[in-house]
Design an enzyme around this catalytic site. Structure first.
Site, PDB file in Angstrom:
ATOM      1  N   SER A 100       0.894  -1.176   0.000  1.00 54.86           N
ATOM      2  CA  SER A 100       0.000   0.000   0.000  1.00 54.86           C
ATOM      3  C   SER A 100       0.922   1.212   0.000  1.00 54.86           C
ATOM      4  O   SER A 100       1.369   1.676   1.051  1.00 54.86           O
ATOM      5  CB  SER A 100      -0.873   0.012   1.261  1.00 54.86           C
ATOM      6  OG  SER A 100      -1.666  -1.145   1.317  1.00 54.86           O
ATOM      7  N   LYS A 175      -6.404   3.088  -2.827  1.00 53.96           N
ATOM      8  CA  LYS A 175      -6.121   2.316  -1.606  1.00 53.96           C
ATOM      9  C   LYS A 175      -6.033   3.255  -0.390  1.00 53.96           C
ATOM     10  O   LYS A 175      -6.600   2.977   0.674  1.00 53.96           O
ATOM     11  CB  LYS A 175      -4.814   1.540  -1.775  1.00 53.96           C
ATOM     12  CG  LYS A 175      -4.349   0.803  -0.527  1.00 53.96           C
ATOM     13  CD  LYS A 175      -5.288  -0.315  -0.104  1.00 53.96           C
ATOM     14  CE  LYS A 175      -4.838  -0.944   1.206  1.00 53.96           C
ATOM     15  NZ  LYS A 175      -5.781  -1.935   1.717  1.00 53.96           N
ATOM     16  N   LYS A 244       0.152   4.961   8.568  1.00 57.21           N
ATOM     17  CA  LYS A 244       0.889   5.321   7.346  1.00 57.21           C
ATOM     18  C   LYS A 244      -0.085   5.581   6.187  1.00 57.21           C
ATOM     19  O   LYS A 244       0.030   6.554   5.456  1.00 57.21           O
ATOM     20  CB  LYS A 244       1.869   4.185   7.026  1.00 57.21           C
ATOM     21  CG  LYS A 244       2.532   4.180   5.661  1.00 57.21           C
ATOM     22  CD  LYS A 244       1.886   3.270   4.627  1.00 57.21           C
ATOM     23  CE  LYS A 244       1.725   1.825   4.978  1.00 57.21           C
ATOM     24  NZ  LYS A 244       1.141   0.987   3.924  1.00 57.21           N
TER      25      LYS A 244
HETATM   26  P1  NDP Z   1       4.124  -6.684   7.925  1.00 58.28           P
HETATM   27  O1  NDP Z   1       4.560  -5.608   8.843  1.00 58.28           O
HETATM   28  O2  NDP Z   1       3.553  -7.929   8.487  1.00 58.28           O
HETATM   29  O3  NDP Z   1       5.357  -7.121   6.979  1.00 58.28           O
HETATM   30  C1  NDP Z   1       6.103  -6.163   6.276  1.00 58.28           C
HETATM   31  C2  NDP Z   1       6.999  -6.876   5.280  1.00 58.28           C
HETATM   32  O4  NDP Z   1       7.834  -5.907   4.622  1.00 58.28           O
HETATM   33  C3  NDP Z   1       7.955  -7.881   5.953  1.00 58.28           C
HETATM   34  O5  NDP Z   1       8.197  -8.924   5.055  1.00 58.28           O
HETATM   35  C4  NDP Z   1       9.203  -7.014   6.139  1.00 58.28           C
HETATM   36  O6  NDP Z   1      10.382  -7.772   6.280  1.00 58.28           O
HETATM   37  C5  NDP Z   1       9.200  -6.261   4.839  1.00 58.28           C
HETATM   38  N1  NDP Z   1       9.997  -5.029   4.859  1.00 58.28           N
HETATM   39  C6  NDP Z   1       9.701  -3.880   5.525  1.00 58.28           C
HETATM   40  N2  NDP Z   1      10.646  -2.954   5.275  1.00 58.28           N
HETATM   41  C7  NDP Z   1      11.547  -3.526   4.436  1.00 58.28           C
HETATM   42  C8  NDP Z   1      12.729  -3.083   3.815  1.00 58.28           C
HETATM   43  N3  NDP Z   1      13.212  -1.828   4.002  1.00 58.28           N
HETATM   44  N4  NDP Z   1      13.396  -3.931   3.003  1.00 58.28           N
HETATM   45  C9  NDP Z   1      12.935  -5.205   2.803  1.00 58.28           C
HETATM   46  N5  NDP Z   1      11.818  -5.686   3.365  1.00 58.28           N
HETATM   47  C10 NDP Z   1      11.141  -4.863   4.172  1.00 58.28           C
HETATM   48  O7  NDP Z   1       3.119  -5.989   6.900  1.00 58.28           O
HETATM   49  P2  NDP Z   1       1.892  -6.631   6.088  1.00 58.28           P
HETATM   50  O8  NDP Z   1       2.333  -7.888   5.428  1.00 58.28           O
HETATM   51  O9  NDP Z   1       0.698  -6.634   6.955  1.00 58.28           O
HETATM   52  O10 NDP Z   1       1.668  -5.488   4.999  1.00 58.28           O
HETATM   53  C11 NDP Z   1       2.467  -5.376   3.819  1.00 58.28           C
HETATM   54  C12 NDP Z   1       1.819  -4.285   2.952  1.00 58.28           C
HETATM   55  O11 NDP Z   1       0.486  -4.686   2.624  1.00 58.28           O
HETATM   56  C13 NDP Z   1       1.701  -2.930   3.677  1.00 58.28           C
HETATM   57  O12 NDP Z   1       1.885  -1.884   2.759  1.00 58.28           O
HETATM   58  C14 NDP Z   1       0.265  -2.954   4.213  1.00 58.28           C
HETATM   59  O13 NDP Z   1      -0.217  -1.631   4.406  1.00 58.28           O
HETATM   60  C15 NDP Z   1      -0.449  -3.714   3.108  1.00 58.28           C
HETATM   61  N6  NDP Z   1      -1.679  -4.414   3.500  1.00 58.28           N
HETATM   62  C16 NDP Z   1      -1.743  -5.240   4.609  1.00 58.28           C
HETATM   63  C17 NDP Z   1      -2.931  -5.887   4.934  1.00 58.28           C
HETATM   64  C18 NDP Z   1      -3.060  -6.805   6.112  1.00 58.28           C
HETATM   65  O14 NDP Z   1      -4.199  -7.254   6.389  1.00 58.28           O
HETATM   66  N7  NDP Z   1      -1.997  -7.145   6.844  1.00 58.28           N
HETATM   67  C19 NDP Z   1      -4.145  -5.694   4.110  1.00 58.28           C
HETATM   68  C20 NDP Z   1      -3.949  -4.876   2.932  1.00 58.28           C
HETATM   69  C21 NDP Z   1      -2.770  -4.251   2.667  1.00 58.28           C
HETATM   70  P3  NDP Z   1      10.816  -8.348   7.726  1.00 58.28           P
HETATM   71  O15 NDP Z   1      10.097  -9.657   7.893  1.00 58.28           O
HETATM   72  O16 NDP Z   1      12.280  -8.487   7.632  1.00 58.28           O
HETATM   73  O17 NDP Z   1      10.395  -7.320   8.754  1.00 58.28           O
END
Ligand code: NDP
Length: 300
Positions: A100, A175, A244
């Site tokens: 997102s 979104k 965010k």
């Molecule tokens: P999480 O916090 O669970 O996971 C974030 C992911 O991004 C992890 O794999 C993390 O790696 C990785 N990450 C973050 N920063 C970096 C970086 N600088 N370099 C490499 N990898 C990075 O988030 P979600 O999975 O919940 O969400 C992911 C996206 O999807 C977001 O934008 C969120 O807003 C969106 N979203 C989420 C929903 C939900 O229900 N959870 C629904 C709809 C959209 P690491 O494991 O190492 O921390």
């Protein structure tokens, strides 16, 4: 190469990335990478895929790269940072960012990728971790019509409604708007339901009537009955990410020369809740703060 054999790399196995990637693995040969390697290892223990040691190795032979990171800034860093993958992407690759994100960064990334022959679309999703597991996410796509058509078969792995919103950034825009409305709904329901309970109306009976009346919403119909009334509060989406998202929506409002006093208040309150609850709090937990203030619980 036939489409069914296209190789997909999925980067970012967070709360929603994991079930999305698992569905991709059921249709395409999949390579995964996650910044915290243990998460990728745990994922591969239950899903058929290859784990790449680095992001660059993951994308090197991919036909399609999917990312689902926290923010657009993280995707930018993934591409352009010290171990950036930009140089490892092959010309002709399709880059689908399911983060997102924010439209301005997506447009910048699209330009940088295009210069290397890589087509980009912002493809944020809605429907939560349950929706991802069931393959019924809504996917909002920003990119050219041609890129949208190329992207669709891959997005269908986890999406049910897949809509072309317009050029790069258009998916991020809708979104962010959705998320601002979601946050407004959660915060206002927290205030309203705790007041209702304090006034003596039982939570379940009050909610039943609201959900048959004009005050109902997705939050009141689905999330509160499933997670708040039974007091289970599962952690599926971090409040930090919702905060965010509301910030992205507010930036958008300002970019088009408008003011949004209500949404500004919503952002102020998601920010305060985040400060009180911490970075791992779930997006529904601001309701707990309302409960604490009111001295009642929304249970039943
Ligand atoms: P999480 O916090 O669970 O996971 C974030 C992911 O991004 C992890 O794999 C993390 O790696 C990785 N990450 C973050 N920063 C970096 C970086 N600088 N370099 C490499 N990898 C990075 O988030 P979600 O999975 O919940 O969400 C992911 C996206 O999807 C977001 O934008 C969120 O807003 C969106 N979203 C989420 C929903 C939900 O229900 N959870 C629904 C709809 C959209 P690491 O494991 O190492 O921390």
């Amino acid at each position: 190469m036939s489409q069914s054999l296209s190789k997909v790399a999925f980067l970012g196995l967070g709360a929603i990335g994991r079930p999305m990637a698992a569905r991709v693995a059921a249709r395409y040969p999949l390579t995964v990478w996650n910044r915290t390697a243990a998460r990728a290892g745990a994922f591969a223990a239950t899903v058929s895929c290859r784990v790449a040691p680095t992001a660059a190795a993951a994308v090197a032979d991919a036909d399609v790269v999917m990312t689902c990171l926290s923010t657009s800034a993280d995707v930018d860093q993934l591409l352009h940072g010290p171990d950036g993958v930009l140089a490892s992407l092959r010309s002709g690759t399709l880059f689908l960012d399911c983060t997102s994100g924010d439209a301005a960064t997506s447009r910048r990334l699209a330009t940088a990728l295009e210069a290397r022959g890589v087509a980009f679309a912002d493809c944020p999703v809605s429907g939560g971790t349950n929706g991802a597991e069931a393959g019924i996410l809504t996917v909002m796509v920003g990119g050219s019509a041609e890129v949208f058509e190329r992207a669709k078969p891959y997005l269908e792995a986890f999406g049910k409604l897949i809509v072309h919103m317009g050029p790069v950034g258009a998916g991020d825009t809708i979104k962010a708007i959705n998320q601002a409305l979601l946050a407004a709904n959660i915060l206002s329901l927290g205030e309203a339901l705790t007041a209702m309970v304090k006034a003596g109306v039982p939570a379940r009976a009050g909610l039943e009537v609201l959900n048959a009346s004009s005050g109902r919403s997705f939050v009141s119909e689905s999330l509160i009955p499933a997670r708040v009334l039974p007091g289970t509060w599962p952690k599926t989406f971090r409040l930090a990410l919702l905060d965010k998202d509301v910030g992205i929506a507010l930036d958008l409002v300002r970019q088009v020369g408008l003011e949004a006093p209500i949404l500004s208040q919503v952002r102020a309150h998601t920010g305060l809740a985040l400060k009180a609850l911490g970075p791992e709090a779930d997006y529904l937990e601001p309701i707990k703060l309302c409960e604490q203030r009111a001295g009642v619980e929304v249970r039943g």
